[in-house]
Design a protein around this motif. Sequence first.
Motif, PDB file in Angstrom:
ATOM      1  N   GLN A 274       5.516  -5.600   2.303  1.00 47.71           N
ATOM      2  CA  GLN A 274       5.871  -4.370   1.610  1.00 47.71           C
ATOM      3  C   GLN A 274       7.022  -3.653   2.323  1.00 47.71           C
ATOM      4  O   GLN A 274       7.033  -3.535   3.546  1.00 47.71           O
ATOM      5  N   VAL A 275       7.976  -3.188   1.538  1.00 51.50           N
ATOM      6  CA  VAL A 275       9.155  -2.520   2.081  1.00 51.50           C
ATOM      7  C   VAL A 275       9.295  -1.159   1.417  1.00 51.50           C
ATOM      8  O   VAL A 275       9.203  -1.045   0.190  1.00 51.50           O
ATOM      9  N   GLU A 276       9.517  -0.136   2.214  1.00 46.81           N
ATOM     10  CA  GLU A 276       9.774   1.194   1.670  1.00 46.81           C
ATOM     11  C   GLU A 276      11.268   1.354   1.421  1.00 46.81           C
ATOM     12  O   GLU A 276      12.087   1.047   2.288  1.00 46.81           O
ATOM     13  N   CYS A 277      11.608   1.812   0.231  1.00 44.06           N
ATOM     14  CA  CYS A 277      13.009   1.910  -0.189  1.00 44.06           C
ATOM     15  C   CYS A 277      13.326   3.356  -0.548  1.00 44.06           C
ATOM     16  O   CYS A 277      13.178   3.770  -1.708  1.00 44.06           O
ATOM     17  N   PRO A 278      13.779   4.158   0.425  1.00 42.05           N
ATOM     18  CA  PRO A 278      14.124   5.550   0.131  1.00 42.05           C
ATOM     19  C   PRO A 278      15.434   5.624  -0.653  1.00 42.05           C
ATOM     20  O   PRO A 278      16.245   4.694  -0.614  1.00 42.05           O
TER      21      PRO A 278
ATOM     22  N   ASP B 117      13.606   8.317  -6.655  1.00 37.97           N
ATOM     23  CA  ASP B 117      12.575   8.567  -5.651  1.00 37.97           C
ATOM     24  C   ASP B 117      12.343   7.343  -4.774  1.00 37.97           C
ATOM     25  O   ASP B 117      12.769   6.229  -5.091  1.00 37.97           O
ATOM     26  N   THR B 118      11.631   7.562  -3.687  1.00 38.09           N
ATOM     27  CA  THR B 118      11.262   6.472  -2.787  1.00 38.09           C
ATOM     28  C   THR B 118      10.338   5.493  -3.504  1.00 38.09           C
ATOM     29  O   THR B 118       9.420   5.897  -4.224  1.00 38.09           O
ATOM     30  N   ALA B 119      10.611   4.231  -3.330  1.00 36.35           N
ATOM     31  CA  ALA B 119       9.763   3.184  -3.904  1.00 36.35           C
ATOM     32  C   ALA B 119       9.251   2.281  -2.784  1.00 36.35           C
ATOM     33  O   ALA B 119       9.883   2.156  -1.735  1.00 36.35           O
ATOM     34  N   ARG B 120       8.127   1.653  -3.039  1.00 31.61           N
ATOM     35  CA  ARG B 120       7.558   0.712  -2.069  1.00 31.61           C
ATOM     36  C   ARG B 120       7.156  -0.541  -2.834  1.00 31.61           C
ATOM     37  O   ARG B 120       6.383  -0.457  -3.809  1.00 31.61           O
TER      38      ARG B 120
ATOM     39  N   SER C  30       7.072  -5.273  -2.675  1.00 37.22           N
ATOM     40  CA  SER C  30       7.152  -6.484  -1.862  1.00 37.22           C
ATOM     41  C   SER C  30       8.542  -7.086  -1.924  1.00 37.22           C
ATOM     42  O   SER C  30       9.342  -6.795  -2.818  1.00 37.22           O
TER      43      SER C  30
END
Length: 295
Positions: free
Chosen positions: A68-72, A88-91, A93
């Motif tokens: 899982q990667v957080e994508c601001p 918005d920030t997404a999270r 795989s």
Amino acid sequence: MTDAVARIHAAFADAGVTGRLHALDIDSGEQLDAGADRPVPTASVHKLCVLVTLHERAAAGLLDLTEQVECPPAGRATGPTGLAAMLDTARMSLRDLAYLMIAVSDNAAADVLLRRVGLDAVNATTARLGLGRTLAVHSFAEMLGTVKEDAGPEGARALADPRVITRLRALDPARTNRSTPRDMTRLLAAVWRDEAGTAEHCAAMRRILGLQVWPHRLASGFPFDDVHVAGKTGSLPTLRNEVGVVEYPDGGRYAVAVFTRTAHTAATLPAADAVIGTAARIAVDALRAKALRSR
């Protein structure tokens, strides 16, 4: 094949584009060459190279596709689709980011993956597969950044000026991500023959390429329910590309790479999009006819 090549060039001329094409029968090795070794800027077609690199590293145990990667939103590459258009920030795989990168050509998702695997790894993968004229020199955000810089203070409005177009580094294969039509069909053939990685990973890549949503280029030449088209597009001002594989119900599999440029600066040129499908259909029909004659 000579007649088919002439018809392809005539189709390009009628559509107001210059074009380069290579088509390959994945199983027999028969091919059709219409400028197949001319260097071309790949634009978003290079996301295919990122996809193969991602799966190569996953197969080697260097990353987990379910990671899982957080994508601001800060620092995202621009674009009209996927994360690039979100606020918005997404999270998600890595494999779901790969889906967005291919299916809707999401620039932000592509750059998240590119940071994860590294530009050097992408070039190492293409070199391993024998793609000697394929090179990534910058990320997708960096590529788009050069367009913004080269356009100057007027921004996107300046891209309607043909004089501005001539100075865009993103359209110069000597200064941007590049390949050739022949290299791209070789890469596609490696994915379809399970040579670009393990059978499991190649199947996963074929699945994602088959989920691309754009029907107006390569797929437009094959409007049949029983013919499957999988591919990846690439677009920049005056540039329209697509590489993909066309699969027939009789088992025929054909890798096709089409790269076009036009002098017209309009963003919407239906004829320039459609000729990619037209040229691909001429090429595939020629390969299929030759196979029938040789039986």
